[in-house]
Scaffold this motif. Structure first.
Motif, short mmCIF file in Angstrom:
data_model
loop_
_atom_site.label_atom_id
_atom_site.label_comp_id
_atom_site.label_asym_id
_atom_site.label_seq_id
_atom_site.Cartn_x
_atom_site.Cartn_y
_atom_site.Cartn_z
N LYS A 1 0.84 -1.20 0.00
CA LYS A 1 0.00 0.00 0.00
C LYS A 1 0.88 1.25 0.00
O LYS A 1 1.54 1.57 0.97
CB LYS A 1 -0.91 -0.02 1.22
N ALA A 2 0.88 2.00 -1.10
CA ALA A 2 1.79 3.13 -1.28
C ALA A 2 1.54 4.27 -0.30
O ALA A 2 2.42 5.08 -0.06
CB ALA A 2 1.70 3.64 -2.71
N SER A 3 0.36 4.39 0.27
CA SER A 3 0.10 5.51 1.18
C SER A 3 0.44 5.18 2.63
O SER A 3 0.26 6.01 3.51
CB SER A 3 -1.37 5.91 1.07
N ALA A 4 0.92 3.99 2.89
CA ALA A 4 1.23 3.57 4.26
C ALA A 4 2.40 4.36 4.84
O ALA A 4 3.34 4.70 4.14
CB ALA A 4 1.56 2.09 4.28
N VAL A 5 2.31 4.66 6.12
CA VAL A 5 3.43 5.25 6.84
C VAL A 5 4.22 4.10 7.43
O VAL A 5 3.66 3.22 8.09
CB VAL A 5 2.94 6.21 7.95
#
Length: 51
Positions: free
Chosen positions: A7-11
């Motif tokens: 998931k590219a938006s994960a921190v």
């Protein structure tokens, strides 16, 4: 080795073990026994290949 999530938006909280303490990317990091720990959005670049 720990793969990055898809998931590219994960921190991601992660550790850098190969950067010196004055490196600009380490601003705001926390020292850890093995290196420097911090979080930011997922990315892949020269500093974050697949740690």
């Amino acid at each position: 080795m720990h793969p990055w999530p898809t998931k590219a938006s994960a921190v991601i909280e992660h550790e850098h073990t190969d950067l010196h303490c004055g490196h600009p990317h380490l601003a705001g990091t926390t020292p850890s026994p093995a290196g420097w720990r911090h979080s930011h959005r997922y990315l892949t670049d020269a500093l974050h290949a697949h740690q």
